[in-house]
Scaffold this active site. Structure first.
Site, PDB file in Angstrom:
ATOM      1  N   THR A  19       0.819  -1.210   0.000  1.00 11.48           N
ATOM      2  CA  THR A  19       0.000   0.000   0.000  1.00 11.48           C
ATOM      3  C   THR A  19       0.857   1.266   0.000  1.00 11.48           C
ATOM      4  O   THR A  19       0.699   2.140  -0.845  1.00 11.48           O
ATOM      5  CB  THR A  19      -0.906   0.012   1.247  1.00 11.48           C
ATOM      6  OG1 THR A  19      -1.640  -1.213   1.271  1.00 11.48           O
ATOM      7  CG2 THR A  19      -1.875   1.176   1.202  1.00 11.48           C
ATOM      8  N   LYS A 111       8.596   1.544  12.188  1.00  9.94           N
ATOM      9  CA  LYS A 111       8.760   1.919  13.605  1.00  9.94           C
ATOM     10  C   LYS A 111       9.087   0.718  14.465  1.00  9.94           C
ATOM     11  O   LYS A 111       9.835   0.834  15.434  1.00  9.94           O
ATOM     12  CB  LYS A 111       7.512   2.594  14.169  1.00  9.94           C
ATOM     13  CG  LYS A 111       6.210   1.887  13.867  1.00  9.94           C
ATOM     14  CD  LYS A 111       5.594   2.558  12.682  1.00  9.94           C
ATOM     15  CE  LYS A 111       4.238   2.018  12.321  1.00  9.94           C
ATOM     16  NZ  LYS A 111       3.815   2.607  11.044  1.00  9.94           N
ATOM     17  N   GLU A 135      10.690   9.746   8.917  1.00 11.14           N
ATOM     18  CA  GLU A 135       9.554  10.590   9.311  1.00 11.14           C
ATOM     19  C   GLU A 135       8.248   9.809   9.312  1.00 11.14           C
ATOM     20  O   GLU A 135       7.376  10.029  10.162  1.00 11.14           O
ATOM     21  CB  GLU A 135       9.443  11.784   8.349  1.00 11.14           C
ATOM     22  CG  GLU A 135       8.302  12.756   8.637  1.00 11.14           C
ATOM     23  CD  GLU A 135       8.487  13.481   9.962  1.00 11.14           C
ATOM     24  OE1 GLU A 135       9.388  14.306  10.065  1.00 11.14           O
ATOM     25  OE2 GLU A 135       7.717  13.207  10.915  1.00 11.14           O
ATOM     26  N   GLY A 140       2.435   9.101  10.623  1.00 10.71           N
ATOM     27  CA  GLY A 140       2.160   9.029   9.175  1.00 10.71           C
ATOM     28  C   GLY A 140       2.652  10.258   8.445  1.00 10.71           C
ATOM     29  O   GLY A 140       3.853  10.528   8.405  1.00 10.71           O
ATOM     30  N   ILE A 142       2.199  13.411   9.212  1.00  7.38           N
ATOM     31  CA  ILE A 142       2.437  14.593  10.049  1.00  7.38           C
ATOM     32  C   ILE A 142       3.939  14.771  10.266  1.00  7.38           C
ATOM     33  O   ILE A 142       4.593  13.851  10.737  1.00  7.38           O
ATOM     34  CB  ILE A 142       1.778  14.436  11.440  1.00  7.38           C
ATOM     35  CG1 ILE A 142       0.320  13.995  11.319  1.00  7.38           C
ATOM     36  CG2 ILE A 142       1.907  15.709  12.250  1.00  7.38           C
ATOM     37  CD1 ILE A 142      -0.284  13.509  12.645  1.00  7.38           C
ATOM     38  N   GLY A 193     -11.451  -2.227   6.568  1.00  8.36           N
ATOM     39  CA  GLY A 193     -10.029  -2.092   6.263  1.00  8.36           C
ATOM     40  C   GLY A 193      -9.294  -1.147   7.200  1.00  8.36           C
ATOM     41  O   GLY A 193      -8.129  -0.827   6.972  1.00  8.36           O
ATOM     42  N   GLU A 196      -6.444  -4.561  10.979  1.00 10.88           N
ATOM     43  CA  GLU A 196      -5.919  -5.773  10.358  1.00 10.88           C
ATOM     44  C   GLU A 196      -6.685  -6.997  10.865  1.00 10.88           C
ATOM     45  O   GLU A 196      -7.325  -6.963  11.907  1.00 10.88           O
ATOM     46  CB  GLU A 196      -4.441  -5.947  10.754  1.00 10.88           C
ATOM     47  CG  GLU A 196      -3.627  -4.702  10.685  1.00 10.88           C
ATOM     48  CD  GLU A 196      -2.669  -4.722   9.501  1.00 10.88           C
ATOM     49  OE1 GLU A 196      -2.561  -5.768   8.843  1.00 10.88           O
ATOM     50  OE2 GLU A 196      -2.056  -3.669   9.241  1.00 10.88           O
ATOM     51  N   ASP A 207       1.877  -0.930  18.703  1.00 11.53           N
ATOM     52  CA  ASP A 207       2.281   0.025  17.665  1.00 11.53           C
ATOM     53  C   ASP A 207       2.502   1.416  18.277  1.00 11.53           C
ATOM     54  O   ASP A 207       3.488   2.086  17.981  1.00 11.53           O
ATOM     55  CB  ASP A 207       1.200   0.070  16.576  1.00 11.53           C
ATOM     56  CG  ASP A 207       1.478   1.135  15.538  1.00 11.53           C
ATOM     57  OD1 ASP A 207       2.421   0.955  14.741  1.00 11.53           O
ATOM     58  OD2 ASP A 207       0.769   2.161  15.525  1.00 11.53           O
ATOM     59  N   LYS A 211       6.092   3.720  18.542  1.00 11.59           N
ATOM     60  CA  LYS A 211       6.225   5.128  18.152  1.00 11.59           C
ATOM     61  C   LYS A 211       6.651   5.972  19.346  1.00 11.59           C
ATOM     62  O   LYS A 211       7.489   6.870  19.225  1.00 11.59           O
ATOM     63  CB  LYS A 211       4.894   5.619  17.579  1.00 11.59           C
ATOM     64  CG  LYS A 211       4.549   4.948  16.251  1.00 11.59           C
ATOM     65  CD  LYS A 211       3.088   5.166  15.889  1.00 11.59           C
ATOM     66  CE  LYS A 211       2.773   4.559  14.511  1.00 11.59           C
ATOM     67  NZ  LYS A 211       1.317   4.495  14.261  1.00 11.59           N
TER      68      LYS A 211
END
Lengths: 446, 446
Positions: A19, A111, A135, A140, A142, A193, A196, A207, A211
């Protein structure tokens, strides 16, 4: 290398054509004119490697060599920057090290890998005289890592706090909006979507912790990995929690928080954690809905600042990846590298810091218990909280009663983490308490 | 030049020792350790020039030469970067050109100067092979210019929209909160130091237009000066406007807006303006209160992003000034300059662009009229609006009546700027309309 109109041309290779990789191809194609007008050089995608050679990604690939040979891509002399977008640990790590060994700069959105193996990878880049840009790994599209590393570089950072995971924010927003159960909303998020098939990384806060590990190192120069971060996900939140949060004037968000505490002697201690948190309805963070992300960074000079945008998705993440390509391309054109320390502090100043103890960590919270509806229950709970050193602001009983289980919700005054843990143990041991009590912290200045 | 522990030392000179200048001294002193840990070099303030040598700024000045000799400061071989913080046009312009001629890089917060003489100054810097940095010129401590220039560099920018002036945002927030008249609130803002004795630059939108001129050039590569920007301030807003805005679900903010329109043949036309605007209560911008600033930047890949923080003030503005010093210092250490085009596009791609015409500019609005309360007035107003091509969503009469003046407030459907201007002319000519009607635009996706 020279392109049209005498501008430089920088060759880029992409490993991982899913993606985000597709988004990168789109951004490089659609925005080529504006990229060149800003950069003064041309970014040219010369090669893509992915194991899946069949799926039609719906993008034009003429002039781009596409095969499954990642090592060939890395070795290709036309490729000056390697983008790693395959995710995961082992293979991604191997390709990044291979790219650095081959003298190629690296851009990654990984990450998980950086939170676990960042030290090794940044060390290898430093030793090789090459850059790793990332970055896209936090927030994402930002540009929050750049802001922390450069825009706020003159500040002692006091706090970083944010909605770092779009999937969980979508689920929380929907649970609040519909009053539905976690499982129902998660299923719908999966169908749409937004989540997951295996949602563990997102809903259990992993996650977000990856980060937050990066943010914490960059904010405070604190060496840590995500395993150092107490992490609590959003499973087990119930409709009643959202109902009561609303009544009390709050909204529930999964926040990653890293805070610096300074003792009188100037020693810095770090408080860090990922957990569902109630933020005041009037705060900006309370307005961040659906799959959006927002990160608040508070500096001792600038005060509070906030960065908001899409934290994931094909095009927003690609926006950050291509911004990193442009940053490295500028350096290649000028014959430079290593302009800014990737983790904001020069490597020799990144060091292990003490964490605050549970006794030092204070805050208000909402406690929710599922209990058998018996006479005296509320009194026993209140008494036990008092004995644990937790003052009660309000205590509410909700549910049908008539011998069925009911909820008891307590809004507390500020108390220590230690007191809360003691209270939770005590409450869990009461025979009428049917589940481990759920605590949701309150962050007053959300 | 070499400082302690073998790190480089970069000499800085400060011209203008007012509020922001004092903040810069504080940040350089208090945050020296963290600045050096990130930069890997030492920023050393060696000299300050200001005409006022008497006022005690409450900061330690040992080891810093302080006199009124700005030209001497510029010529001082110890000074490698000159900070211009005197504001205004002529003298500031002269010092910046003098610094560039002397081979010194420049950091400034002077949006008025850059909005008027940017072309000359950036040209002089380019010719001299030196940098001008100006993050503090827009959004105070918020790193929004860096984000636009680097973090979002891969995007075609579609829109920039923001609360760019803290003084007016404070006045608007207070007018809404208290229901008081503009003059009363402005007086209080002046007493509290939030507004200047002569508030023209702020309340008439001039300061916001200066900032918007810079943002528009950086977003679209559009050459323009602030005189090209239709600008309307907040004078003349009345308590009734806030009351009705709230009823309709909006809040009134002074917004600077720059938007790109693309025709089918790909030609880009720019819509730009500063005006009081109603944004939906549910938007993030609606939550930006008091003296805070926020800027939304929408890119074709990243979608909407938002940057929030203190738009003015001693320490926040100093945070941005020192970040700029660090950026230039990195280049000095590496022997480089001109890493990024200061206005985001390479100079040869900055060009005059067409502006949208009034017929092409569409939007909804709230129209407020002060009228003599007569039979048939409301009907005449509604008829005239219809004849001007403006459809009405709702029309409300407010006020005491009994022959005294009343307010009539109209919420319109989308109509062209041209239609609104025609309607305003027509309405102004009606004998019962006592003042020029006030229009407040509505920005739906605030």
């Amino acid at each position: 290398m020279s392109g049209k109109r005498g501008t430089s041309r920088i060759g880029v290779g992409l490993i991982g054509f899913g993606t985000i990789g597709t988004g990168v191809v789109k951004v490089l194609r659609e925005n080529a004119p504006v990229i060149e007008q800003r950069l003064g050089a041309e970014l040219r995608l010369v090669r893509i490697a992915d194991l899946d050679l069949e799926t039609d990604r719906g993008v034009e690939l003429s002039d781009i060599r596409f095969d499954a040979d990642a090592s060939g891509l890395i070795a290709d002399p036309e490729v000056q920057i390697v983008i790693e977008l395959i995710g995961g640990y082992d293979v991604a790590r191997r390709f990044i090290l291979e790219a650095l060994a081959a003298g190629k700069h690296v851009v990654t959105a990984n990450k998980a890998l950086l939170a676990l193996h960042g030290r090794e990878l940044f060390g290898a880049a430093e030793a090789a005289g090459l850059d790793i840009a990332f970055e896209a790994a936090v927030g994402g599209g930002i540009p929050v890592l750049r802001s922390l590393r450069e825009g706020l570089a003159a500040n002692r950072i006091e706090r970083v706090l944010g909605i770092l995971n779009g999937t969980t924010n979508y689920v929380l927003t929907e649970m609040e909006r519909t009053g539905e159960d976690f499982d129902v909303v998660l299923k719908r998020a999966q169908d749409l979507g937004y989540a997951e098939a295996d949602p563990t990384f997102d809903v259990d806060g992993i996650d977000a912790a990856h980060k937050l590990a990066l943010l914490t190192t960059m904010a405070f120069g604190a060496e840590l990995t995500f395993e150092d971060i107490p992490t609590e996900g959003i499973r087990g939140l119930r409709p009643i929690d959202f109902e009561l949060a609303t009544e009390f004037g709050y909204r529930i968000k999964l926040l990653g928080i890293a805070r610096s505490h300074r003792s009188a002697d100037g020693e810095e201690r770090i408080e860090v954690g990922v957990q569902p948190t109630m933020v005041p309805e009037s705060s900006l963070l309370a307005k961040v809905d659906g799959a959006m992300n927002a990160i608040e960074v508070r500096g001792n000079a600038v005060g509070p600042t906030l960065y908001y945008g899409a934290g994931a998705g094909e095009m927003p993440t690609a926006s950050a990846v291509v911004a990193d390509l442009m940053e490295i391309a500028r350096e290649i054109v000028r014959g430079g590298r290593g302009r800014v320390a990737p983790l904001s502090y020069q490597p020799r100043f990144i060091e292990a810091k003490s964490f605050v103890t549970d006794a030092e960590r204070h805050g208000r919270a909402l406690l929710r218990l599922i209990v058998r509806d018996e006479a005296g229950t509320l009194g026993r709970i209140a008494t036990l909280l008092g004995e644990s050193g937790i003052a009660i602001e309000s205590i509410v009983r909700r549910g049908q009663g008539e011998a069925g289980p009911v909820s008891i919700v307590v809004l507390t005054r500020s108390a220590s983490e230690e007191a809360f843990q003691k209270a939770t143990e005590g409450l869990s041991a009461l025979p009428e308490v049917l589940e481990t009590p759920r605590r949701i912290r309150i962050e007053e200045e959300g």
